[in-house]
Design a protein around this motif. Structure first.
Motif, mmCIF file in Angstrom:
data_model
loop_
_atom_site.group_PDB
_atom_site.id
_atom_site.type_symbol
_atom_site.label_atom_id
_atom_site.label_comp_id
_atom_site.label_asym_id
_atom_site.label_seq_id
_atom_site.Cartn_x
_atom_site.Cartn_y
_atom_site.Cartn_z
ATOM 1 N N CYS A 47 16.579 35.264 5.008
ATOM 2 C CA CYS A 47 17.104 35.239 6.524
ATOM 3 C C CYS A 47 18.070 35.879 7.438
ATOM 4 C CB CYS A 47 18.019 33.689 6.009
ATOM 5 S SG CYS A 47 19.157 34.300 5.367
ATOM 6 N N LEU A 48 18.253 36.874 6.894
ATOM 7 C CA LEU A 48 19.401 37.816 7.275
ATOM 8 C C LEU A 48 18.229 38.435 8.449
ATOM 9 C CD1 LEU A 48 20.943 39.728 5.088
ATOM 10 C CD2 LEU A 48 21.618 37.957 6.127
ATOM 11 N N GLU A 280 20.889 46.612 -0.445
ATOM 12 C CA GLU A 280 22.409 46.127 -0.676
ATOM 13 C C GLU A 280 22.927 45.079 -0.320
ATOM 14 O OE1 GLU A 280 23.112 47.682 -3.372
ATOM 15 O OE2 GLU A 280 21.654 48.849 -3.513
ATOM 16 N N ARG A 281 22.841 44.625 1.406
ATOM 17 C CA ARG A 281 22.904 43.694 1.616
ATOM 18 C C ARG A 281 22.575 42.163 1.349
ATOM 19 N NH1 ARG A 281 23.404 46.901 6.462
ATOM 20 N NH2 ARG A 281 21.037 46.152 7.076
ATOM 21 N N ARG A 287 22.947 37.679 -4.755
ATOM 22 C CA ARG A 287 23.371 37.035 -6.078
ATOM 23 C C ARG A 287 24.402 36.013 -5.317
ATOM 24 N NH1 ARG A 287 23.313 42.777 -6.276
ATOM 25 N NH2 ARG A 287 25.222 42.842 -5.356
ATOM 26 N N GLN A 288 25.289 36.021 -4.436
ATOM 27 C CA GLN A 288 26.143 34.760 -4.029
ATOM 28 C C GLN A 288 25.617 33.564 -3.974
ATOM 29 O OE1 GLN A 288 27.609 35.043 -0.221
ATOM 30 N NE2 GLN A 288 29.204 33.954 -0.315
ATOM 31 N N SER A 351 19.415 32.015 0.391
ATOM 32 C CA SER A 351 19.418 32.149 1.590
ATOM 33 C C SER A 351 21.560 32.207 2.040
ATOM 34 C CB SER A 351 18.753 31.124 2.394
ATOM 35 O OG SER A 351 18.954 31.073 4.357
ATOM 36 N N HIS A 352 21.607 31.570 2.886
ATOM 37 C CA HIS A 352 23.051 32.158 3.605
ATOM 38 C C HIS A 352 23.365 31.171 3.187
ATOM 39 C CE1 HIS A 352 22.153 29.280 7.148
ATOM 40 N NE2 HIS A 352 20.866 30.216 6.839
#
Length: 371
Positions: A47-48, A280-281, A287-288, A351-352
């Motif tokens: 989604c980024l 990394e982003r 992970r979140q 995703s976000h």
């Protein structure tokens, strides 16, 4: 042409094969299910989006360039890949998505009467391409959601040409560590092509995860697949690649269709491969999301299967196809798993947070007992 005449022209293995039916475009789905927004958690997309420099290349693409054929063999991208991985450009083939290179490997090494070996619950395209090519796909059951290396070896015979290993596996997220991968390759002993599909390798941050690019120096029968669709957010441009020893890649190249990869995809991928900050982003976001969904699904007492990659599976107390329809009405799109031979499971893209929170709210609603 009459139906009878057409049937006489179609091989039996094509007549038996069921065509894959993609979902409708998002605007049509929103009209169909009556939702005004749709969170896509079905295809493991990032989604980024693409890395920033790749985005700039896409935004600046000059329309007149669309009239010019692209590099037929992705020359500059193969050069960038060679520099990145310390290899020769001729050790890479770029395709219109990873699906094209899967097809080319099977065409290069298999003929009528041959077979491939893979798992029964993994990325289905290995099986599909073999079947619509008139070949046998020998499917080995997973063991505790992992590829069963010993059972795969036992299913091989003199007509087995290729073993496909998805590492980490889609959809379970399991992976073979370096020791296990080397043991499997040692047992094959160069007698067959071993394809290791590393479509989700950039999401893995574990010391024991095997690097196929390094392993092929010791195992010239090893072919590695990677893609720009997942981590690098270029799924809409359709671009993937394979790497291997010069001799093996030269054989596969004979089956490739030149000019199949568009110029915008090639240029965006060249920028994407060099952007480590984007990795990394994305890993941080995954992970979140994994932590958040793990907690929320545990509160709902829903069993999960989660490993490496930007996805997890959830077992529901209802049909996955019914859950799909009900979640779509809430504006959340997931992947049903019956087609992966995991009935009553859904796969969720990490995703976000806005999308994952909407998923949790929708799951709570559709699973709520009737009053």
């Amino acid at each position: 042409m009459s139906g009878v005449a057409l049937q006489q022209l179609v091989p039996d293995y094509i007549q038996r094969f069921e065509a894959y039916i993609p979902s409708k475009p998002d605007p049509e789905l929103k009209k169909l299910y009556g939702c005004d927004r749709l969170y896509r958690l079905n295809n493991n997309e990032n989604c980024l989006g693409p890395p920033p420099e790749a985005q700039r290349i896409i935004q600046r693409f000059p329309p007149p360039a669309a009239a010019v054929y692209p590099s037929g063999d992705c020359y500059y991208l193969r050069t960038a890949l060679a520099e990145t991985f310390g290899k020769h450009p001729d050790q890479f083939i770029v395709g219109n998505g990873a699906n094209e290179v899967i097809t080319c490997v099977i065409k290069a090494f298999c003929q009528q009467g041959d077979n491939i070996v893979t798992a029964d619950k993994t990325y289905a395209v290995y099986e599909w391409v073999a079947e619509f090519s008139g070949l046998e796909a020998r499917l080995v059951p997973l063991e505790d959601f992992e590829f069963d290396d010993q059972a795969m070896l036992e299913r091989m015979d003199d007509r087995t040409k290729i073993a496909f290993v998805c590492n980490p596996n889609n959809p379970t997220g399991s992976y073979w560590d370096t020791e296990r991968m080397r043991a499997f390759l040692d047992a094959i002993d160069g007698r067959r092509i071993v394809v290791v599909d590393e479509a989700y390798c950039e999401f893995v941050d574990r010391a024991d995860y095997p690097d196929g690019m390094a392993l092929m120096e010791d195992y010239p029968n090893l072919v590695v697949f990677r893609t720009f669709s997942k981590m690098y957010g270029l799924a809409g441009l359709r671009i993937g690649y394979l790497a291997g020893s010069p001799e093996v890649v030269q054989t596969i190249r004979k089956t490739m269709t030149v000019y199949s990869v568009n110029v915008l995809a090639q240029e965006a991928a060249q920028a994407a491969i060099r952007d480590t900050e984007h990795i990394e982003r994305t890993r941080s976001m995954v992970r979140q999301g994994k932590d958040f969904l793990g907690r929320e699904l545990a509160r709902m007492h829903l069993p999960v299967v989660v490993g490496e990659g930007n996805f997890m599976m959830v077992r529901l107390p209802m049909s996955d196809t019914l859950a799909y329809r009900r979640l779509m009405a809430e504006g959340v799109m997931v992947r049903t798993m019956t087609g992966f031979r995991f009935p009553n499971y859904i796969r969720i893209t990490l995703s976000h947070m806005e999308a994952l929170e909407a998923l949790v709210e929708a799951l709570q609603k559709i699973l709520k007992p009737p009053a």
